[in-house]
Design an enzyme around this catalytic site. Structure first.
Site, PDB file in Angstrom:
ATOM      1  N   CYS A  80      -3.792 -10.867   4.667  1.00  0.00           N
ATOM      2  CA  CYS A  80      -4.486  -9.479   4.979  1.00  0.00           C
ATOM      3  C   CYS A  80      -6.216  -9.944   4.625  1.00  0.00           C
ATOM      4  O   CYS A  80      -6.951  -9.465   5.552  1.00  0.00           O
ATOM      5  CB  CYS A  80      -4.113  -8.355   4.270  1.00  0.00           C
ATOM      6  SG  CYS A  80      -4.359  -8.473   2.293  1.00  0.00           S
ATOM      7  N   HIS A 117      -4.175  -4.632  -0.582  1.00  0.00           N
ATOM      8  CA  HIS A 117      -4.251  -4.863   0.709  1.00  0.00           C
ATOM      9  C   HIS A 117      -5.756  -4.803   1.144  1.00  0.00           C
ATOM     10  O   HIS A 117      -6.491  -3.845   0.666  1.00  0.00           O
ATOM     11  CB  HIS A 117      -3.484  -3.887   1.340  1.00  0.00           C
ATOM     12  CG  HIS A 117      -3.260  -3.902   2.933  1.00  0.00           C
ATOM     13  ND1 HIS A 117      -3.204  -5.225   3.682  1.00  0.00           N
ATOM     14  CD2 HIS A 117      -3.798  -3.057   3.917  1.00  0.00           C
ATOM     15  CE1 HIS A 117      -3.221  -4.940   4.962  1.00  0.00           C
ATOM     16  NE2 HIS A 117      -3.865  -3.680   5.445  1.00  0.00           N
ATOM     17  N   ASP A 173       3.016   8.797  -2.906  1.00  0.00           N
ATOM     18  CA  ASP A 173       3.484   8.730  -4.240  1.00  0.00           C
ATOM     19  C   ASP A 173       4.844   7.949  -4.526  1.00  0.00           C
ATOM     20  O   ASP A 173       5.381   7.292  -3.313  1.00  0.00           O
ATOM     21  CB  ASP A 173       4.521  10.230  -4.529  1.00  0.00           C
ATOM     22  CG  ASP A 173       3.542  11.414  -5.058  1.00  0.00           C
ATOM     23  OD1 ASP A 173       2.391  11.144  -4.889  1.00  0.00           O
ATOM     24  OD2 ASP A 173       3.945  12.563  -4.899  1.00  0.00           O
ATOM     25  N   GLU A 221      -7.363  16.970  -5.460  1.00  0.00           N
ATOM     26  CA  GLU A 221      -6.473  16.053  -4.817  1.00  0.00           C
ATOM     27  C   GLU A 221      -5.087  16.720  -4.525  1.00  0.00           C
ATOM     28  O   GLU A 221      -4.627  16.081  -3.468  1.00  0.00           O
ATOM     29  CB  GLU A 221      -6.385  14.941  -5.795  1.00  0.00           C
ATOM     30  CG  GLU A 221      -5.541  13.696  -5.373  1.00  0.00           C
ATOM     31  CD  GLU A 221      -4.186  13.877  -6.114  1.00  0.00           C
ATOM     32  OE1 GLU A 221      -3.562  13.122  -5.284  1.00  0.00           O
ATOM     33  OE2 GLU A 221      -3.925  14.605  -6.652  1.00  0.00           O
ATOM     34  N   ASN A 276      -2.620   7.344  -0.798  1.00  0.00           N
ATOM     35  CA  ASN A 276      -2.075   8.426  -1.570  1.00  0.00           C
ATOM     36  C   ASN A 276      -0.636   8.774  -1.813  1.00  0.00           C
ATOM     37  O   ASN A 276      -0.268   9.715  -2.208  1.00  0.00           O
ATOM     38  CB  ASN A 276      -2.728   9.815  -0.562  1.00  0.00           C
ATOM     39  CG  ASN A 276      -4.238   9.924  -0.655  1.00  0.00           C
ATOM     40  OD1 ASN A 276      -4.558  10.331  -1.901  1.00  0.00           O
ATOM     41  ND2 ASN A 276      -4.841   9.658   0.076  1.00  0.00           N
ATOM     42  N   GLU A 336      -7.546  11.804  -9.072  1.00  0.00           N
ATOM     43  CA  GLU A 336      -5.993  11.690  -9.361  1.00  0.00           C
ATOM     44  C   GLU A 336      -5.797  13.010 -10.346  1.00  0.00           C
ATOM     45  O   GLU A 336      -6.361  13.032 -11.111  1.00  0.00           O
ATOM     46  CB  GLU A 336      -5.424  10.611  -9.580  1.00  0.00           C
ATOM     47  CG  GLU A 336      -5.457   9.427  -9.034  1.00  0.00           C
ATOM     48  CD  GLU A 336      -4.538   9.451  -7.722  1.00  0.00           C
ATOM     49  OE1 GLU A 336      -3.916  10.645  -7.610  1.00  0.00           O
ATOM     50  OE2 GLU A 336      -4.589   8.576  -6.936  1.00  0.00           O
ATOM     51  N   ASP A 341      -8.150  -1.947  10.448  1.00  0.00           N
ATOM     52  CA  ASP A 341      -7.251  -2.988   9.847  1.00  0.00           C
ATOM     53  C   ASP A 341      -6.858  -3.706  10.806  1.00  0.00           C
ATOM     54  O   ASP A 341      -5.895  -3.336  11.623  1.00  0.00           O
ATOM     55  CB  ASP A 341      -6.243  -2.074   9.144  1.00  0.00           C
ATOM     56  CG  ASP A 341      -5.397  -3.105   8.179  1.00  0.00           C
ATOM     57  OD1 ASP A 341      -5.645  -4.382   8.055  1.00  0.00           O
ATOM     58  OD2 ASP A 341      -4.507  -2.452   7.274  1.00  0.00           O
TER      59      ASP A 341
END
Length: 1329
Positions: free
Chosen positions: A898, A957, A1022, A1074, A1020, A1069, A980
């Site tokens: 990457c 990344h 979880d 958020e 973002n 966070e 990307d």
């Protein structure tokens, strides 16, 4: 004419369609006409000048007038045959779609015919545009080789040559055209491009083929006058000469042409007549107020040289249907001269050059002195608002001498006004009233000119400019008149009419007392003239005679009024002139002894040698410096769009703008066309208008011509060829190639979509050719120096002897990358036409950096076998990668990961002119199933388990951010956009990602393109950690809502420090903002569907609850490669609901695994079990040791170890998880420079490395790289470095470029792949010899 010449002419005629289509699109965009489809049929945009807009407006209204009249008559009666519209040479016209939208085709159909290439291109455009297909309804495309390109129930497009009448007739019959049905034939600027015999045959064929038809033609006429000659010359420049004008020079001749060909009735008129007689006054007013306009002379001339014609045949249709009888358009033949005014040319070449101007004013100071001032014309070889005065002095009856002089003294300077008036006050003083600087900027203030010339010599006259402001003066107008009048033996200046910024025409008048220089009020009786401007005026019998001009409706006036002195003041009288004076455009009246007479513009016919090009200087060094491309080299021209650059042309004689005409042509791509935006043709003009391609602001020095070329902000980027056509008269023209240049995006221009309004940021994100990529782990972030090298030139080994000599530039490779894309290979012309769009370029480059779909630059490899290429860790810059890709003909370079993909893309985008930076996201999610949840699994022995799902959490990344305006998004989402190039998933069928607005990511607006949901999940999602036993989920060990998207980092501007930009991607966070954004994004991504996780019910049941203990792992010393790793488990008993009292017993299984870059692990390399008993108030610190021999030869190049612990609480049966990620530090590399660095001078660099390991480093190699310091790379084999020993190396470098530079050094060995260091070095410019 030979077949090859006919083919070339046909191509040139097709190109006129491209230009016309762009003009029509511009016309609609500015509100002149309503046409929602013009832009859909034209791939590109162009902003035309107001004069062009007006010309296309009256053309569009004339043709639409005819079409509407035909459709309303033939489609009105029920049961009548279906009417037909046949558009010959239709090009990209939107007629069908406008009629269909207006409901005008219920009883009609449209056939269009044009060259096969033009017809097929239009058909393809319709097929590719859903909004157009929705109007056509179901359609069919013709078979290959068929003339029928597109067919629906009421619309057909045919590709045919109008010169092939037999084929045309057969194809139209096959396409369902009925010769007996009411038919309207349209030919907009078509017949004139055919040879006269071909055009005559087409007109006769139409008369024979259709028994009930109207033929509407729009074309040019009146070729004999000066404007007509210029018009013909213009089209000859385009290689599409106008035919038949000598045979049919006017409207009457055109009418006879059709009547003699079999049409029963015909009427033709010029566009001045159509505009005045057939357009409602309110519509004319609307149009005239759309844009500032002050080019009335050219407007009337243009309308006078085009006609609209309607010829009819049959009983039910008549041309009167289109042009019913109307009020006779005023046509008054010029009066026969009653006498002759003798005239002599009194200026030669040298005296008259300063008078090559218009919009100026002249005044006779005395019988032998004429002073001219202002206007627009030639001055010192440039076309500009003239600031110098011209003085013409008479020495004898037949000898005059002229000279250009500037204003003298320290007072005011001439402000460059036009359309002012000059009035003699005395033999040495002149009063200047009014004028303008531009159509929206009046010239303020009244000026007084004082002339001094004691010896009456033309060599040394002086003019002083003084600002003079009479009391209560608010004078602001131009194109007015100023006349000397008398009242009660007092002299006054009578100022009448004109126009202003707010009023298109003025009807007021003012009196200025000459002696007192104050404005006064004098009674005036009688009905005054209608308002006018650009009229003639002269003093007569103490009063003023006013004649002609333009009225409020922009119509030429023929009225004459006399301001007659009377006892009480003045009286207006209307004067009847027999025969009447001819109404005519402004600029054609002069007053001679009080009599207004038409006077032709003077022309000086010179017999001069043909203008021949001797040499060209593209002034690459100067232009590149001004365009911020000097770092890319100085020997070829590299410029940025939306910014002028200057070239020098050297001829065999001086350039004369009056006799010499120069046309420039800029082309890019395999098949350049103006319609596609890959070809631009533009004349050398006096001043630049609008934001299109232009050549202007030229300067003449001896035989050299300096020309300023301007490229529009919407121009296609890429390599261009530039050529020039020189014309002298109608029969002589030559074409010369001028060279090539490269055009880039321009982030310095506010008009460009990549505009970045900060010089500091531009230096960082465009000019800086080195930087850092951040790698490692969120707690162990390592700066990885990288040489972007976007300005790299490959110098020869003898660069010290031949400075500036290069082979292949990175910039060439960047454009070769675009030329290898699948889009180019599929349709090269279409691909090139879209290279003006930064979003398109970004998506192409994002796909081309990886090679998953195409011949991209890099092949990815996330395994551990790099034997067939180069380990991603061994790359230190982009230059070597790009040059290897180019040298091997576009074969992918092995290997990249990457950070390599992103760093190479940064090089390419900065090189193309797009502000770009490299961004690292630590703990980056790859959420392939789009459920915003990443699942991780451990067994009861603390081993992290592999998963069959593609979801993963990368340690880090790396992607790019590019700065741009997003016109495809709602307002508010400009700025940084994520791109990307790492091939993670496809976007529109190709492995690429973005651009996704960073602002949209932060706000959870994941519906916005491109790939925003995927990037949102990367920062973002979880993380849910599961305990598995026998393949089944036992319990949730952790549900982390803030563990993904950590420490998002990029290089700080102007510093080597790291900048944390996490806040630009998401709110803090756990904050309400958020969580709110997360819920909004979740609802948009998941909707009403359930997540694909098989453990959703378990997750929803409550997951992890409070635990009776807290566990943490700590390092007790710095982790170094080759040493045992010492850790400590810190355990403390806490209260919980499940077991609130008493001690607890823990069985803790520890496991150490190699942590891979993709977030996965290898098999365990160390295990240990610990039994603990914890009571309240008790802390336990348990030592752990991970021996070096356990991890020796078992780590990857990343040198990361994950230590996991699963503690089972015997009293509750529940488990707890404790983690520690460890990054091992390699030996330190030292780089020192002892002396001042200077271009071309030897610079000694000292490099040292100490092996701090307990084992030797074998097969050591060292690679040096640094843009501006090293040409390519320098490699050395260092052999084996024994444990505890130090190696010292000295290297002499010869810096190539001045300024801040960075030297990167990489040492690799079998044991450690990356020992990297860098040194910032400032290189001074070479000292003068």
């Amino acid at each position: 004419m030979g077949s090859r010449n006919r083919e070339r002419r046909a191509e040139a005629v097709q190109s006129t369609n491209d230009s016309s289509a762009l003009s029509k699109s511009s016309l609609a965009a500015r509100g002149y006409v309503h046409d929602a489809f013009a832009a859909l049929l034209v791939p590109g945009t162009a902003r035309r000048a107001p004069l062009i807009h007006r010309g296309y407006y009256v053309r569009a209204r004339a043709v639409r007038h005819c079409v509407r009249a035909f459709v309303e008559q033939t489609c009105a009666a029920p049961g009548t045959p279906r009417s037909q519209i046949l558009s010959l040479g239709a090009g990209s016209d939107s007629l069908y779609f406008r009629l269909k939208t207006a409901g005008r085709l219920a009883g009609a159909a449209v056939w269009e015919v044009d060259f096969p290439d033009v017809a097929e291109r239009k058909a393809q455009r319709i097929r590719d545009t859903p909004d157009l297909c929705a109007l056509t309804g179901p359609f069919q495309s013709g078979d290959p080789g068929s003339t029928l390109c597109f067919e629906s129930s009421d619309y057909r497009i045919l590709g045919l040559d109008l010169r092939q009448l037999q084929q045309l007739d057969q194809a139209l019959a096959a396409a369902g055209l009925d010769g007996a049905a009411p038919t309207l034939l349209l030919a907009e600027a078509v017949l004139t491009y055919l040879e006269p015999d071909d055009a005559a045959a087409l007109i006769s064929w139409a008369a024979q083929r259709f028994s009930n038809a109207i033929f509407v033609v729009y074309e040019q006429m009146r070729p004999q006058d000066a404007f007509g000659e210029f018009m013909q010359q213009h089209f000859r420049h385009l290689n599409s000469p106008l035919h038949g004008l000598d045979r049919f020079p006017d409207a009457e001749a055109q009418q006879q042409r059709f009547l003699q060909a079999g049409w029963t009735a015909c009427r033709a008129m010029d566009l001045n007549e159509f505009y005045r007689c057939f357009l409602p006054a309110e519509e004319r007013r609307r149009m005239e107020n759309l844009e500032p306009f002050d080019e009335f002379e050219e407007w009337h001339l243009k309308c006078a040289h085009y006609f609209i014609l309607a010829a009819s045949r049959g009983d039910s249709l008549s041309q009167t249907l289109v042009f019913p009888p109307s009020e006779t358009f005023p046509r008054i033949d010029p009066a026969s001269p009653s006498g002759v005014f003798p005239a002599n040319v009194v200026t030669g070449d040298t005296q008259g050059l300063g008078l090559k101007r218009y919009g100026h004013a002249s005044v006779l100071l005395s019988p032998g002195v004429i002073l001219s001032a202002g206007g627009f014309g030639e001055q010192e070889g440039r076309h500009c608002r003239v600031s110098k005065f011209h003085m013409l002095l008479r020495y004898s009856d037949f000898e005059w001498k002229g000279n250009q002089i500037g204003s003298w003294g320290t007072e005011a300077q001439w402000d460059g006004r036009l359309y002012h008036t000059m009035t003699r006050l005395s033999d040495t003083q002149v009063l200047v009233l009014g004028g303008r600087l531009s159509p929206v900027t009046p010239a303020l203030g009244i000026l007084q000119l004082s002339y001094e010339n004691e010896d009456n010599s033309a060599e040394d006259p002086n003019v002083t400019v003084t600002k003079f402001c009479p009391e209560d003066s608010t004078f602001s107008r131009w194109r007015h008149s100023t006349t000397e009048v008398s009242c009660e033996n007092q002299k006054y200046l009578f100022v009448y009419g004109g126009r202003s910024v707010t009023e298109p025409v003025l009807s007021d008048w003012h009196f200025l007392h000459v002696g007192k220089m104050t404005w006064v009020t004098i009674p005036v009786e009688g009905e005054g003239p209608e308002g006018r401007h650009s009229h003639s005026a002269c003093s007569w019998q103490g009063g003023a005679l006013i004649a002609g001009g333009l009225g409020a409706s922009e119509e030429p006036l023929s009225s004459v009024f006399f301001l007659k002195p009377i006892t009480s003041g003045f009286l207006w009288e209307s004067i009847a002139i027999q025969p009447p004076i001819t109404p005519r455009p402004i600029g054609l009246y002069r007053a001679v002894k009080g009599t207004p007479i038409p006077v032709p513009p003077p022309e000086l016919l010179l017999s001069v040698a043909a203008l021949e090009l001797r040499s060209v200087d593209l002034q690459s060094a100067k232009n590149n410096q001004e365009h911020h491309t000097q770092e890319m080299g100085l020997q070829r021209l590299i410029v940025r769009r939306s910014q002028s650059f200057t070239i020098q042309l050297h001829f065999n004689r001086p350039f004369h703008s009056k006799n010499d005409s120069i046309t420039f042509v800029a082309e890019t791509g395999p098949a350049p066309k103006e319609l596609l935006g890959t070809q631009a043709t533009f004349l050398l003009t006096q001043a630049r208008q609008g934001n299109g391609w232009s050549a202007s602001d030229f300067t003449v020095h001896a035989n050299s011509l300096y020309v300023s070329l301007f490229t529009p902000p919407s121009a296609v980027i890429g390599p261009y060829s530039l050529k020039m056509e020189i014309s002298q008269g109608p029969s002589h023209s030559t074409t010369h190639p001028l060279g090539t240049f490269i055009l880039l995006f321009n982030p310095w221009s506010a008009e460009d979509d990549v505009y970045l309004p900060s010089e500091t940021l531009l230096q960082e994100y465009i000019m800086m050719d080195y930087g850092f990529v951040y790698k490692g782990h969120e707690r162990f972030i390592t700066p990885w120096p990288w040489n972007y090298g976007q300005t790299f030139l490959f110098f020869s080994l003898f660069f010290r002897d031949f400075p500036g000599k290069f082979e292949e530039d990175i910039i060439d490779i960047c454009f070769e990358i675009l030329n290898k894309s699948l889009y180019f290979l599929k349709n090269p012309s279409k691909d090139y036409s879209q290279r003006n769009d930064v979003v398109y370029i970004c998506r192409v480059v994002s796909a081309m950096i990886n090679s998953n779909d195409d011949s991209g630059v890099l092949q990815g490899n996330w395994g551990e076998d790099y034997s067939r290429g180069v380990s991603p860790l061994e790359w230190t810059g982009s230059v070597a990668i790009l040059r290897q890709w180019a040298a091997r003909g576009g074969q992918p370079v092995k290997y990249g990961q990457c950070w390599v993909f992103a760093a190479v893309m940064c090089t390419v985008m900065r090189c193309l002119g797009v502000p770009t930076r490299v961004v690292s996201n630590f703990r980056s999610a790859h959420n392939s199933d789009a459920n915003l949840t990443i699942d991780t699994y451990y067994d009861q022995h603390a081993e992290m388990l592999p998963t069959q799902k593609r979801d993963k959490i990368w340690n880090f990344h790396v992607w790019n951010e590019c700065w741009m305006i997003r016109k495809d998004l709602p307002p508010g989402y400009n700025g940084w956009q994520v791109l990307d190039p790492t091939p993670q998933q496809t976007s529109s069928g190709l492995f690429r990602c973005g651009p996704a607005s960073v602002k949209a990511i932060r706000e959870g607006e994941i519906h916005l393109p491109y790939d925003t949901p995927f990037v949102y999940a990367e920062v973002n999602a979880d993380e849910v950690v599961w305990l598995l036993k026998d393949g089944q989920a036992q319990e949730i060990l952790a549900h982390n809502t803030s563990s993904i998207g950590k420490e998002i980092s990029t290089k700080m501007v102007g510093s080597d420090q790291r900048e944390n930009i996490t806040s630009s991607y998401k709110y803090p966070e756990g904050s309400p903002e958020e969580r709110s954004v997360f819920m909004k994004a979740s609802q948009k991504m998941l909707g009403v569907r359930r997540t694909s996780s098989p453990f959703l019910d378990l997750l929803g049941s409550g997951g992890a609850v409070g635990q009776p203990a807290q566990l943490q792992l700590h390092l007790t010393r710095k982790p170094e490669w080759g040493q045992d790793l010492l850790l400590k488990l810190h355990a403390r008993r806490v209260a919980d609901r499940a077991h609130p009292q008493g001690p607890i017993h823990l069985v803790v299984d520890f496991c150490a695994q190699t942590l891979l870059h993709n977030g996965g692990t290898r098999k365990p390399l160390w295990r240990q079990k610990v039994h603990l008993t914890l009571d309240f108030g008790e802390d336990i610190q348990w030592p752990l040791s991970l021996p070096y021999n356990n991890y020796r030869n078992k780590l990857t190049d990343e040198k990361l170890i994950r230590v996991s612990g699963i503690a089972k609480v015997e009293e509750t049966g529940r488990s707890m998880l404790v983690l520690k990620d460890i990054s091992l530090e390699p030996p330190h590399l030292s780089i020192e420079v002892s002396e001042r660095a200077e271009v071309g001078k030897a610079l000694r660099v000292h490099i040292s490395l100490t092996n701090t390991l307990s084992v030797p480093l074998s097969h050591c190699t060292m690679v040096l790289e640094g843009s501006g310091l090293v040409s390519g790379q320098i490699s050395n084999d260092l052999g084996t470095l024994v444990a505890g020993h130090t190696i010292k190396i000295q290297v002499d470098l010869y810096p190539i470029k001045a300024g801040p530079r960075q030297l990167q050094v990489l040492v690799s060995s079998n044991e450690i792949k990356e020992i990297k260091g860098y040194k910032d070095i400032f290189v001074a410019a070479a000292r003068a010899p």
